[in-house]
Design a protein around this motif. Sequence first.
Motif, PDB file in Angstrom:
ATOM      1  N   SER A   1      50.533 -57.124  45.168  1.00 64.48           N
ATOM      2  CA  SER A   1      50.124 -58.053  44.129  1.00 64.48           C
ATOM      3  C   SER A   1      48.615 -58.238  44.184  1.00 64.48           C
ATOM      4  CB  SER A   1      50.822 -59.396  44.312  1.00 64.48           C
ATOM      5  OG  SER A   1      50.176 -60.411  43.572  1.00 64.48           O
ATOM      6  N   LEU A   2      47.923 -57.957  43.087  1.00 62.95           N
ATOM      7  CA  LEU A   2      46.470 -58.105  43.044  1.00 62.95           C
ATOM      8  C   LEU A   2      46.071 -59.545  43.321  1.00 62.95           C
ATOM      9  CD1 LEU A   2      43.871 -56.491  42.475  1.00 62.95           C
ATOM     10  CD2 LEU A   2      44.058 -57.199  40.090  1.00 62.95           C
ATOM     11  N   ALA A   3      46.790 -60.498  42.759  1.00 59.90           N
ATOM     12  CA  ALA A   3      46.469 -61.913  42.962  1.00 59.90           C
ATOM     13  C   ALA A   3      46.661 -62.309  44.419  1.00 59.90           C
ATOM     14  CB  ALA A   3      47.340 -62.780  42.056  1.00 59.90           C
ATOM     15  N   ALA A   4      47.748 -61.830  45.040  1.00 58.90           N
ATOM     16  CA  ALA A   4      48.003 -62.164  46.443  1.00 58.90           C
ATOM     17  C   ALA A   4      46.938 -61.559  47.348  1.00 58.90           C
ATOM     18  CB  ALA A   4      49.387 -61.685  46.844  1.00 58.90           C
ATOM     19  N   MET A   5      46.530 -60.323  47.053  1.00 62.61           N
ATOM     20  CA  MET A   5      45.489 -59.679  47.854  1.00 62.61           C
ATOM     21  C   MET A   5      44.167 -60.422  47.735  1.00 62.61           C
ATOM     22  SD  MET A   5      46.281 -55.648  47.118  1.00 62.61           S
ATOM     23  CE  MET A   5      44.865 -55.094  48.073  1.00 62.61           C
TER      24      MET A   5
ATOM     25  N   PHE B   1      38.585 -57.510  52.982  1.00 59.06           N
ATOM     26  CA  PHE B   1      38.523 -56.525  51.908  1.00 59.06           C
ATOM     27  C   PHE B   1      38.916 -57.178  50.588  1.00 59.06           C
ATOM     28  CE2 PHE B   1      39.662 -54.401  55.854  1.00 59.06           C
ATOM     29  CZ  PHE B   1      38.712 -53.392  55.927  1.00 59.06           C
ATOM     30  N   LEU B   2      38.061 -57.066  49.593  1.00 57.20           N
ATOM     31  CA  LEU B   2      38.444 -57.489  48.259  1.00 57.20           C
ATOM     32  C   LEU B   2      39.285 -56.397  47.614  1.00 57.20           C
ATOM     33  CD1 LEU B   2      35.102 -59.029  46.923  1.00 57.20           C
ATOM     34  CD2 LEU B   2      37.121 -60.243  47.762  1.00 57.20           C
ATOM     35  N   PRO B   3      40.292 -56.754  46.836  1.00 54.28           N
ATOM     36  CA  PRO B   3      41.123 -55.727  46.200  1.00 54.28           C
ATOM     37  C   PRO B   3      40.292 -54.861  45.266  1.00 54.28           C
ATOM     38  CG  PRO B   3      41.594 -57.905  45.292  1.00 54.28           C
ATOM     39  CD  PRO B   3      40.724 -58.124  46.486  1.00 54.28           C
ATOM     40  N   ASP B   4      40.517 -53.551  45.341  1.00 55.43           N
ATOM     41  CA  ASP B   4      39.678 -52.623  44.573  1.00 55.43           C
ATOM     42  C   ASP B   4      40.466 -51.498  43.922  1.00 55.43           C
ATOM     43  OD1 ASP B   4      40.392 -51.192  46.783  1.00 55.43           O
ATOM     44  OD2 ASP B   4      38.379 -50.970  47.591  1.00 55.43           O
ATOM     45  N   GLY B   5      41.784 -51.577  43.947  1.00 60.06           N
ATOM     46  CA  GLY B   5      42.569 -50.525  43.318  1.00 60.06           C
ATOM     47  C   GLY B   5      42.792 -49.313  44.184  1.00 60.06           C
ATOM     48  N   PHE B   6      42.440 -49.394  45.483  1.00 59.40           N
ATOM     49  CA  PHE B   6      42.624 -48.260  46.387  1.00 59.40           C
ATOM     50  C   PHE B   6      44.098 -47.871  46.421  1.00 59.40           C
ATOM     51  CE2 PHE B   6      43.206 -46.460  50.708  1.00 59.40           C
ATOM     52  CZ  PHE B   6      42.360 -45.369  50.573  1.00 59.40           C
ATOM     53  N   SER B   7      44.376 -46.577  46.253  1.00 61.83           N
ATOM     54  CA  SER B   7      45.752 -46.112  46.159  1.00 61.83           C
ATOM     55  C   SER B   7      45.819 -44.650  46.569  1.00 61.83           C
ATOM     56  CB  SER B   7      46.257 -46.252  44.715  1.00 61.83           C
ATOM     57  OG  SER B   7      45.508 -45.402  43.849  1.00 61.83           O
ATOM     58  N   TRP B   8      47.057 -44.168  46.700  1.00 57.41           N
ATOM     59  CA  TRP B   8      47.244 -42.754  47.009  1.00 57.41           C
ATOM     60  C   TRP B   8      46.685 -41.893  45.882  1.00 57.41           C
ATOM     61  CZ3 TRP B   8      47.132 -39.114  50.054  1.00 57.41           C
ATOM     62  CH2 TRP B   8      47.770 -37.889  49.858  1.00 57.41           C
TER      63      TRP B   8
END
Length: 302
Positions: free
Chosen positions: A149-153, A220-227
């Motif tokens: 969850s972006l908000a939770a992160m 770490f601020l959420p940044d969309g990091f993904s596989w």
Amino acid sequence: PPPPPLSTTRRHTRFGFKSRGLGDVYKRQAWDWGPEDGAPIVCAHGAYDHGRMFDEMAAALAGDGHRVLALDLRGHGDSGPLSTGHTFEASVLDIAAVVKSLGRPAGLLGHSMGAGMLFGVAATWPELARWVISFDGLGPPASGFGDFSLAAMAEQAFGDIAKRAGRGRRVFPDFATLASQRGDINTRMPQRWVEHLARHGSRAEGDGLVWKWDPLFNTFLPDGFSWEWVTADFAAVECPVLVVRGGAEDMWTFPEDEVADRVSHLRDLELHTVDDAGHYLHLERPEQVLGHVRSFIERVEP
């Protein structure tokens, strides 16, 4: 007292870069070996490390005629503190700025997190990279990716930042205690390198010692990091790539099928596994790893 420093075959020189990035004026620290007119190699270390972890490999490659720059990434070593929660992306920009300042493409050699950043540089600015060498730097394990969850992160990130900013750095009473903390984490790292890391990665504070790395690096601020992010970078790299990985059980150990899936996205790949080494393979088996590096460079730069 700390033990004497590791010997190197060439002296290293300290210098700083200043440039504007993400709204700030930022000082970078690099350690410099070899002739200034040599073909440049830029090295990027792993998380919580510093550029001096390349001391012996950099000296060896400088002896081959290269100019080797081992960076202290932002928030690490003697470089400036963090100024953004998007540390990975900012560091990719830092490395690109360093290479651009050299006025010619560079070979890019990195370990762990640093290797991931170098893939980002090569993918985004192919004109800056002659080749990429990755030591155990294929990204986090599969468990590190998932649906978050972006908000939770974001909520967790701001809470972590407030907590760490308010409590300051941990002060260790002596060198042995500080070094043993890292040795207990990276259990396969040779003791002389644990002490080398601690010697050049700490500074005096009050009656004790603190690590130089910025405590905010743990946030770490959420940044969309993904596989998908990782594989897109791999697929966009145009230059030759050497991946050397440790085959022994250690942190960041991947199953063989996962390794095969990751490297399948690299179009010009040479892959080696050092069976009796872990995550810090270049410190555990330096001669074997250096042999792979030299053979690769000779192949792609005849």
